[in-house]
Enzyme design. Sequence first.
Site, short mmCIF file in Angstrom:
data_model
loop_
_atom_site.label_atom_id
_atom_site.label_comp_id
_atom_site.label_asym_id
_atom_site.label_seq_id
_atom_site.Cartn_x
_atom_site.Cartn_y
_atom_site.Cartn_z
N ASP A 36 0.82 -1.20 0.00
CA ASP A 36 0.00 0.00 0.00
C ASP A 36 0.86 1.26 0.00
OD1 ASP A 36 -2.37 -1.35 -0.04
OD2 ASP A 36 -2.79 -1.14 2.10
N LYS A 58 -3.60 3.55 -2.66
CA LYS A 58 -4.80 4.34 -2.90
C LYS A 58 -4.50 5.79 -2.54
CE LYS A 58 -7.85 0.51 -1.58
NZ LYS A 58 -6.82 -0.41 -1.09
N MET A 173 -7.33 9.50 8.71
CA MET A 173 -7.47 10.03 7.36
C MET A 173 -8.72 10.91 7.23
SD MET A 173 -4.74 8.76 5.98
CE MET A 173 -4.88 8.79 4.21
#
Length: 483
Positions: A36, A58, A173
């Site tokens: 990731d 992502k 986030m």
Amino acid sequence: MKTGKVFLVGAGPGDVRLITVKGLEAIKQAEVILYDRLANPKLLEFAPDDCELIYCGKLPDRHILRQENINDLLVEKALAGKRVIRLKGGDPGVFGRVGEEAAALAHHQIPFEIVPGISSGIAAPLYAGIPVTHREHAESFAVVTAHDKSNDGKPMLDWEGLVRGVDTIAFYMGVGNLPFICENLMSHGKPESTPVILIQWGTFGRQKTLQGTLADIAAKVLEAKFSNPAIILVGDVISLLEKISWFEKMPLYGRQILLARSSETVSGLAKELMEQGADVIEFPKWKKTILPVELGNVADYDKIFFSSPESVGEFFNAVIEKGIDIRKIKADFYGGSSKSIKALKERGFISRLASNMPETGSLLMVGDERILDHEVGNADYLVTSKKELDQQFLPIFQRMLEEADVNTMVFPSGASVGTFMEGLNACNLDAFELLKDVQVVCMGQHTKNAVETFGLESNGMLETPTREALVEYLVQKPLGEER
């Protein structure tokens, strides 16, 4: 074909030294790694050279691979008999979708293990000097997603329960939803004066913090243009920051260093800089292939020159494999650098730098294929290995450089300058643009000469090219200060 196995591994919050022992061992034995964005790419350097690296990162505005595709890849690679690592930032069980991936593997009867990691919601506050619990300030702690599958992306939470029952809340986030978060906490009973802190890139040397209250933090974030990845921490325990802040007081905190390297391994210099609080990107990454060598007349030479520390090990490994009695080698040994001299000393040999080598006598030059660039009259050459750029790492470095804000460039040796430029060319990066407004430090006069040969400017040079001297120089020379 025998089915492989999958390890769902937590990479920790960013600092590579925070990965678990089990997680690191899994990486070292990997045949395929799916990683990731928030897993520190430096961890990939511990994987075998032939390991396949697949980016699953992502970003807020786009997905490289959707979750369904990741699940399918894990199954596909495992059914092909591979040892697969799924490397996730933080802990895989904390908003890491490990449950979905494990379910897909279980459905296909693929064996797997889940390796926990240190969660960012705990580690980032600690690196900022904030324990998430404290007997006098916080007896409870919650981790909360700041976005979910709702149509507008706003988290559908039990706001009343959070306010009433939790002392410290870590939102993951959630910078984009910060106004929504603050409004709901206040409307359900949290005082406007409740402390809030945002911790960006927690545990990295580029870590930044921004403090405020529920009433004003959203405006401060807009003004400071603060962005993800960041942890939002809410609670009175934040008041401890001034007392026990430690990471941001480290000598090289704030230094984002690009370190040129000519070897294929992680350098001791990089480790030392990280231990002093710096962010370090070693560039470029090399792959090495050991070549077969013939040593039939090695005992006949008067002088043997070693171009690098690696060539020392490669030479003596070949001597052992060929069954040659080392006592038959009567040559004097010479090294191309102090590191080569040290490598010889560790094997029990006294040697000298090449600058002290007499012109008379037969000479054998030992090193990788670049040793052939040394035009020395009447010398023979022994090429022990071949090094080439690791092409898999070029896009990885490009992403690392995009996300970092490099302010320091270190060239540890003259040999590192050419390899650095070669790597930049392969990445289509311009050295002059990359190093604009960057403090460039050369370790030794020879290195400075090599830098200037390429038309680059150096604004710092170490007379004594040692790790200790470099750290001392960087501490004493603030960013922007000329030599």
